[in-house]
Design an enzyme around this catalytic site. Structure first.
Site, mmCIF file in Angstrom:
data_model
loop_
_atom_site.group_PDB
_atom_site.id
_atom_site.type_symbol
_atom_site.label_atom_id
_atom_site.label_comp_id
_atom_site.label_asym_id
_atom_site.label_seq_id
_atom_site.Cartn_x
_atom_site.Cartn_y
_atom_site.Cartn_z
ATOM 1 N N HIS A 62 -6.382 10.119 26.834
ATOM 2 C CA HIS A 62 -6.753 9.010 25.954
ATOM 3 C C HIS A 62 -5.510 8.220 25.551
ATOM 4 O O HIS A 62 -4.384 8.675 25.744
ATOM 5 C CB HIS A 62 -7.533 9.478 24.728
ATOM 6 N N HIS A 64 -3.847 5.762 22.329
ATOM 7 C CA HIS A 64 -3.858 5.254 20.957
ATOM 8 C C HIS A 64 -2.977 4.020 20.917
ATOM 9 O O HIS A 64 -1.816 4.088 21.319
ATOM 10 C CB HIS A 64 -3.254 6.264 19.970
ATOM 11 N N TYR A 125 -0.094 -15.177 -2.935
ATOM 12 C CA TYR A 125 -0.602 -16.169 -1.983
ATOM 13 C C TYR A 125 -1.325 -17.300 -2.714
ATOM 14 O O TYR A 125 -1.100 -18.474 -2.454
ATOM 15 C CB TYR A 125 -1.555 -15.501 -0.984
ATOM 16 N N GLN A 129 0.010 -21.556 -3.189
ATOM 17 C CA GLN A 129 -0.762 -22.396 -2.267
ATOM 18 C C GLN A 129 -0.105 -23.745 -2.017
ATOM 19 O O GLN A 129 -0.077 -24.220 -0.902
ATOM 20 C CB GLN A 129 -2.173 -22.646 -2.809
#
Length: 140
Positions: A62, A64, A125, A129
């Site tokens: 597998h 990841h 944030y 703005q």
């Protein structure tokens, strides 16, 4: 260390995906040169799309991948782009994979979103703005 968030012309974002997928029948074929070439191909596909590989582990049965992508790349798009490209190239370069498996990858995969954004990051944030470089100012 990966930046807290990235930006493009219209968005600020922090999207990370943990994607896990397996060879068909979970056969342990991802060893030796196949494993090394798979790492190279995943890196090539991610570079092509501008996705950042944070971590990659190729196990015999597998894979990841922890990857950061932009908002236009859905988790299914990321998984399918990588699986399709690597299957095609690996089966061409390693004929024993064609003989041993009808297709390289199982159709399924696991994906989860990774990371979180703190309340302080969201607050910063929102508060900044109007300081965005693409803003022309004003109150619109």
């Amino acid at each position: 260390m990966v930046a807290e968030f990235q930006t493009n012309r219209g968005a600020a974002y922090s999207l990370g995906y943990h994607v896990v997928w397996c060879p068909k029948y979970r056969r342990p074929v991802l060893v030796g040169p196949v494993s090394e070439r798979l790492r190279d191909l995943i890196g090539q596909k991610c570079d092509e799309h501008g996705w950042l590989i944070v971590a990659l582990e190729v196990m015999p049965d597998h894979v990841h991948l922890f990857v950061r992508a932009d908002p236009t790349a859905s988790p299914s798009y990321v998984a399918n782009q990588i699986k399709g490209f690597t299957s095609r190239v690996l089966r061409d370069e390693f004929p024993h994979l064609r003989r041993r498996l009808p297709t390289l990858w199982s159709r399924s995969y696991f994906v989860s979103s990774v990371g979180n954004v703190s309340a302080a990051t969201i607050q910063k944030y929102i508060e900044t703005q109007w300081e965005r470089p693409w803003r022309k100012g004003g109150t619109s």
